[in-house]
Design an enzyme around this catalytic site. Structure first.
Site, PDB file in Angstrom:
ATOM      1  CG  HIS A  72      -2.131  -0.846   1.067  1.00  0.00           C
ATOM      2  ND1 HIS A  72      -3.305  -0.634   1.760  1.00  0.00           N
ATOM      3  CD2 HIS A  72      -2.360  -1.909   0.267  1.00  0.00           C
ATOM      4  CE1 HIS A  72      -4.201  -1.528   1.383  1.00  0.00           C
ATOM      5  NE2 HIS A  72      -3.653  -2.324   0.489  1.00  0.00           N
ATOM      6  CE1 TYR A 200      -5.211   3.908   9.193  1.00  0.00           C
ATOM      7  CE2 TYR A 200      -5.906   3.409  11.426  1.00  0.00           C
ATOM      8  CZ  TYR A 200      -5.060   3.185  10.362  1.00  0.00           C
ATOM      9  OH  TYR A 200      -4.050   2.261  10.465  1.00  0.00           O
ATOM     10  N   PRO A 292      -4.467   0.085  18.695  1.00  0.00           N
ATOM     11  CG  PRO A 292      -6.374  -1.108  18.088  1.00  0.00           C
ATOM     12  CD  PRO A 292      -5.698  -0.488  19.257  1.00  0.00           C
ATOM     13  CE  LYS A 296       3.684   3.100  13.544  1.00  0.00           C
ATOM     14  NZ  LYS A 296       4.090   2.662  12.238  1.00  0.00           N
ATOM     15  CE1 TYR A 384      -1.137   3.716   9.560  1.00  0.00           C
ATOM     16  CE2 TYR A 384      -0.212   2.732   7.580  1.00  0.00           C
ATOM     17  CZ  TYR A 384      -1.197   2.781   8.543  1.00  0.00           C
ATOM     18  OH  TYR A 384      -2.236   1.872   8.511  1.00  0.00           O
TER      19      TYR A 384
HETATM   20  P1  RFL Z   1       1.378 -12.248  21.285  1.00  0.00           P
HETATM   21  O1  RFL Z   1       0.953 -12.280  19.883  1.00  0.00           O
HETATM   22  O2  RFL Z   1       0.357 -11.946  22.326  1.00  0.00           O
HETATM   23  O3  RFL Z   1       2.076 -13.632  21.593  1.00  0.00           O
HETATM   24  C1  RFL Z   1       2.420 -14.014  22.914  1.00  0.00           C
HETATM   25  C2  RFL Z   1       2.414 -15.517  22.984  1.00  0.00           C
HETATM   26  O4  RFL Z   1       2.782 -15.918  24.311  1.00  0.00           O
HETATM   27  C3  RFL Z   1       1.919 -16.967  24.712  1.00  0.00           C
HETATM   28  N1  RFL Z   1       1.851 -17.029  26.181  1.00  0.00           N
HETATM   29  C4  RFL Z   1       2.473 -17.973  26.897  1.00  0.00           C
HETATM   30  N2  RFL Z   1       3.297 -18.971  26.542  1.00  0.00           N
HETATM   31  C5  RFL Z   1       3.760 -19.784  27.541  1.00  0.00           C
HETATM   32  N3  RFL Z   1       3.396 -19.633  28.852  1.00  0.00           N
HETATM   33  C6  RFL Z   1       2.580 -18.644  29.237  1.00  0.00           C
HETATM   34  N4  RFL Z   1       2.207 -18.509  30.500  1.00  0.00           N
HETATM   35  C7  RFL Z   1       2.089 -17.744  28.247  1.00  0.00           C
HETATM   36  N5  RFL Z   1       1.271 -16.673  28.269  1.00  0.00           N
HETATM   37  C8  RFL Z   1       1.141 -16.250  27.014  1.00  0.00           C
HETATM   38  C9  RFL Z   1       0.585 -16.602  24.093  1.00  0.00           C
HETATM   39  O5  RFL Z   1      -0.283 -17.719  23.999  1.00  0.00           O
HETATM   40  C10 RFL Z   1       1.018 -16.085  22.728  1.00  0.00           C
HETATM   41  O6  RFL Z   1       1.063 -17.099  21.761  1.00  0.00           O
HETATM   42  O7  RFL Z   1       2.564 -11.193  21.512  1.00  0.00           O
HETATM   43  P2  RFL Z   1       3.785 -10.776  20.542  1.00  0.00           P
HETATM   44  O8  RFL Z   1       4.436 -11.982  19.957  1.00  0.00           O
HETATM   45  O9  RFL Z   1       4.552  -9.786  21.326  1.00  0.00           O
HETATM   46  O10 RFL Z   1       3.094 -10.039  19.306  1.00  0.00           O
HETATM   47  C11 RFL Z   1       2.427  -8.808  19.499  1.00  0.00           C
HETATM   48  C12 RFL Z   1       1.269  -8.694  18.511  1.00  0.00           C
HETATM   49  O11 RFL Z   1       0.476  -9.859  18.590  1.00  0.00           O
HETATM   50  C13 RFL Z   1       0.411  -7.455  18.796  1.00  0.00           C
HETATM   51  O12 RFL Z   1       1.208  -6.350  19.157  1.00  0.00           O
HETATM   52  C14 RFL Z   1      -0.417  -7.051  17.562  1.00  0.00           C
HETATM   53  O13 RFL Z   1      -1.362  -8.033  17.264  1.00  0.00           O
HETATM   54  C15 RFL Z   1      -1.125  -5.724  17.794  1.00  0.00           C
HETATM   55  N6  RFL Z   1      -2.006  -5.343  16.688  1.00  0.00           N
HETATM   56  C16 RFL Z   1      -1.487  -4.802  15.532  1.00  0.00           C
HETATM   57  N7  RFL Z   1      -0.158  -4.646  15.360  1.00  0.00           N
HETATM   58  C17 RFL Z   1       0.369  -4.169  14.192  1.00  0.00           C
HETATM   59  O14 RFL Z   1       1.604  -4.051  14.071  1.00  0.00           O
HETATM   60  N8  RFL Z   1      -0.443  -3.857  13.115  1.00  0.00           N
HETATM   61  C18 RFL Z   1      -1.806  -3.978  13.196  1.00  0.00           C
HETATM   62  O15 RFL Z   1      -2.484  -3.738  12.195  1.00  0.00           O
HETATM   63  C19 RFL Z   1      -2.391  -4.432  14.441  1.00  0.00           C
HETATM   64  N9  RFL Z   1      -3.710  -4.598  14.577  1.00  0.00           N
HETATM   65  C20 RFL Z   1      -3.393  -5.538  16.816  1.00  0.00           C
HETATM   66  C21 RFL Z   1      -4.226  -5.136  15.727  1.00  0.00           C
HETATM   67  C22 RFL Z   1      -3.959  -6.121  17.961  1.00  0.00           C
HETATM   68  C23 RFL Z   1      -5.316  -6.306  18.051  1.00  0.00           C
HETATM   69  N10 RFL Z   1      -5.816  -6.941  19.233  1.00  0.00           N
HETATM   70  C24 RFL Z   1      -6.810  -7.911  19.263  1.00  0.00           C
HETATM   71  C25 RFL Z   1      -5.125  -6.765  20.490  1.00  0.00           C
HETATM   72  C26 RFL Z   1      -5.589  -5.302  15.812  1.00  0.00           C
HETATM   73  C27 RFL Z   1      -6.152  -5.862  16.980  1.00  0.00           C
HETATM   74  C28 RFL Z   1      -7.650  -5.984  17.019  1.00  0.00           C
HETATM   75  C1  PHB Z   2      -6.124  -4.471  10.644  1.00  0.00           C
HETATM   76  O1  PHB Z   2      -6.230  -4.663   9.431  1.00  0.00           O
HETATM   77  O2  PHB Z   2      -6.448  -5.339  11.487  1.00  0.00           O
HETATM   78  C2  PHB Z   2      -5.644  -3.151  11.139  1.00  0.00           C
HETATM   79  C3  PHB Z   2      -5.164  -2.227  10.225  1.00  0.00           C
HETATM   80  C4  PHB Z   2      -4.723  -0.991  10.681  1.00  0.00           C
HETATM   81  C5  PHB Z   2      -4.762  -0.714  12.030  1.00  0.00           C
HETATM   82  C6  PHB Z   2      -5.214  -1.651  12.938  1.00  0.00           C
HETATM   83  C7  PHB Z   2      -5.672  -2.878  12.491  1.00  0.00           C
HETATM   84  O3  PHB Z   2      -4.338   0.512  12.459  1.00  0.00           O
END
Ligand code: RFL
Ligand code: PHB
Length: 389
Positions: A72, A200, A292, A296, A384
Site C-alpha cells: 500500500h 481511518y 491499534p 504499530k 506510519y
Molecule cells: P502475542 O501475539 O500476544 O504472543 C504471545 C504468545 O505468548 C503466549 N503465552 C504464553 N506462553 C507460555 N506460557 C505462558 N504462561 C504464556 N502466556 C502467554 C501466548 O499464547 C502467545 O502465543 O505477543 P507478541 O508476539 O509480542 O506479538 C504482538 C502482537 O500480537 C500485537 O502487538 C499485535 O497483534 C497488535 N495489533 C497490531 N499490530 C500491528 O503491528 N499492526 C496492526 O495492524 C495491528 N492490529 C493488533 C491489531 C492487535 C489487536 N488486538 C486484538 C489486540 C488489531 C487488533 C484488534
Molecule cells: C487491521 O487490518 O487489522 C488493522 C489495520 C490498521 C490498524 C489496525 C488494524 O491501524
C-alpha cells in the site's frame, strides 16, 4: 534440558526471535502455552512496516508474503465527507505491506521443522527462576510431567498477560499506562474491501476503520463503549454503523457479508521499563501495548526482536555482553516514539466521552492542518511506514 536461550511465547515475537537465533547457530527452545491452531486463530494485525517485511526477507521466509501480500502506497483519514490521503510513497518514498498476522505466524511456524527451531506447544505453568543471575532456568509441565530448561538467557515474548514481566520485581520496574474509554469491535468477512487503501474515519457517531487482508477479505472496526457486549452487535448492526461512519462514498462500495470473526478489543497504551532485568529480556506485547490506531503493535515486536537478536548474537558468538546491557535503552527509544504516534492518532480520530466543543475544534483544526500541509503529512507518513531501527 540445556539450551542457550529459552524463549517464552510462540506469537510473532517469539517465533521471529527463534528463527533469527537459529540462523546464527544459537541454540534455543520456544515454550508456548496454547496449541498452534489456537495461536493461528487469533485475528490481529494486518499492516506490516518495512522492519517486519525486512526481517522476513532476511530469513528467506518472505516468499508467500511477496506473492499474496498487498503493498500500500497510501492510506486515508476521513473526517465527515472529507478524505485526506497520506501518500507515503510520494512523501517518504516508502510503503507498508498488508499481510495478516495469522499469515506471518503461519509462515514462521511452517519453517520451524526445516530450520530446527523447537517449539513446545501446550506447555503449562511456565515459571521463570533465578533471572537475576547468569544461570536462569524455566520450569513447565506438559501431559502431567514436569520439565526444567537450564539456559543462559530468557526471552520473554509471552504477550501482555504472560509470566515474564511478572518475574521482574516491582521495585526495579516502572509502569506507564493509559487506558482508553472504548474498545474496537472488529469484523472479518469474505467480501472485497470498500476501498483499495485503508480508511481511518472520525465521525460524530465514533471511529471506524476500513482495512483488509486481501482483495477478497475485509477487516473493519468501529469503536464502542467498553460496556458493550458482542451479542448486542449482530452483523447487520455492525454493517449499518460502518456505512454511516465511513461516509457515503465508502458506504456505496461496501459489500456486506456474514462475519467469520467478530470480537471487541480494549484499547490501551502501556510501557514497562526497563525491558531487561539480569538474564531476562522482554520483547513485544510482554513489555508494551499500543492502541491499534497506527498499526504499530506487531511491528514494535519485530523491532524489539531485531535488537534482541543482535544483542544475543554478540553475546553468544563474540562473548560481548554490551549490547545485552544496552538492549532496554535501545528498544525503548523506538517504543516510546511508536507509543506517541499511536496515542496521538487515537486522540485525533476518536470521540472521547469527556470531550467538549473545544477538544472537537482542536481535532478539526489538526485535520485541516494535515489536509493542507505537506510537512504534517510527511510526519504522519514517516511514522506510519515505521521509523528507522
Ligand atoms: P502475542 O501475539 O500476544 O504472543 C504471545 C504468545 O505468548 C503466549 N503465552 C504464553 N506462553 C507460555 N506460557 C505462558 N504462561 C504464556 N502466556 C502467554 C501466548 O499464547 C502467545 O502465543 O505477543 P507478541 O508476539 O509480542 O506479538 C504482538 C502482537 O500480537 C500485537 O502487538 C499485535 O497483534 C497488535 N495489533 C497490531 N499490530 C500491528 O503491528 N499492526 C496492526 O495492524 C495491528 N492490529 C493488533 C491489531 C492487535 C489487536 N488486538 C486484538 C489486540 C488489531 C487488533 C484488534
Ligand atoms: C487491521 O487490518 O487489522 C488493522 C489495520 C490498521 C490498524 C489496525 C488494524 O491501524
Amino acid at each position: 534440558m540445556n539450551t542457550q536461550v529459552c524463549i517464552i511465547g510462540a506469537g510473532p515475537a517469539g517465533l521471529l526471535l527463534g528463527h533469527l537465533l537459529r540462523a546464527e547457530g544459537i541454540e534455543c527452545v520456544v515454550l508456548e502455552r496454547q496449541t498452534g491452531d489456537y495461536v493461528l486463530g487469533r485475528i490481529r494485525a494486518g499492516v506490516l512496516e518495512t522492519i517486519t517485511v525486512d526481517l522476513m526477507e532476511r530469513l528467506g521466509l518472505d516468499g508467500r508474503m511477496k506473492e499474496e501480500g498487498l503493498w500500500h502506497d497510501g492510506f486515508n483519514l476521513a473526517d465527515g465527507e472529507r478524505l485526506i490521503r497520506i501518500d507515503m510513497a510520494d512523501l517518504v518514498g516508502s510503503r507498508v505491506m498488508v499481510y495478516g498476522q495469522t499469515e506471518i505466524t503461519r509462515d514462521l511456524m511452517d519453517a520451524c521443522e526445516e530450520r530446527d527451531l523447537e517449539v513446545i506447544y501446550e506447555a503449562q505453568d511456565v515459571t521463570l527462576h533465578d533471572v537475576e543471575g547468569d544461570a536462569p532456568y524455566v520450569t513447565y509441565s506438559k501431559d502431567g510431567a514436569e520439565y526444567r530448561i537450564d539456559c543462559r538467557m530468557i526471552a520473554g515474548c509471552d504477550g501482555f498477560y504472560g509470566p515474564s514481566r511478572q518475574a521482574i520485581p516491582a521495585s526495579v520496574g516502572k509502569e506507564y499506562e493509559r487506558v482508553y474509554p472504548f474498545g474496537w469491535l472488529g469484523i472479518l468477512a469474505d467480501v472485497p474491501p470498500c476501498n483499495h487503501e485503508l480508511i481511518y474515519a472520525n465521525h460524530e457517531r465514533g471511529f471506524a476503520l476500513a482495512s483488509m487482508r486481501s482483495t477478497t477479505r475485509s477487516r473493519y472496526y468501529i469503536d464502542v463503549p467498553l460496556t458493550e457486549k458482542i451479542e448486542d452487535w449482530p452483523d447487520e448492526r455492525v454493517w449499518d454503523e460502518l456505512a454511516v461512519r465511513l461516509g457515503a462514498e465508502a458506504a456505496e462500495s461496501m459489500v456486506r457479508g456474514p462475519s467469520i470473526e467478530k470480537s471487541i478489543a480494549p484499547l490501551r497504551s502501556y510501557v514497562f521499563a526497563p525491558m531487561r532485568h539480569g538474564s531476562l529480556m522482554l520483547c513485544g506485547d510482554a513489555a508494551h501495548i499500543v492502541p491499534p490506531t497506527g498499526a504499530k503493535g506487531l511491528n514494535l515486536a519485530a523491532s524489539d526482536v531485531h535488537y534482541a537478536a543482535e544483542a544475543l548474537t554478540a553475546l553468544f558468538k563474540h562473548a560481548d555482553n554490551d549490547a545485552v546491557v544496552r538492549y532496554s535503552d535501545k528498544a525503548l527509544a523506538r517504543v516510546w516514539k511508536s507509543e506517541r504516534f499511536s496515542w496521538s492518532l487515537t486522540n485525533l480520530m476518536h470521540r472521547f466521552p469527556e470531550d467538549g466543543p473545544f477538544e472537537r475544534a482542536m481535532q478539526v483544526a489538526e485535520l485541516d492542518y494535515i489536509a493542507n500541509s505537506r510537512a504534517a503529512q510527511t510526519s504522519i507518513a514517516e511514522n506510519y511506514v515505521g521509523l528507522k531501527v
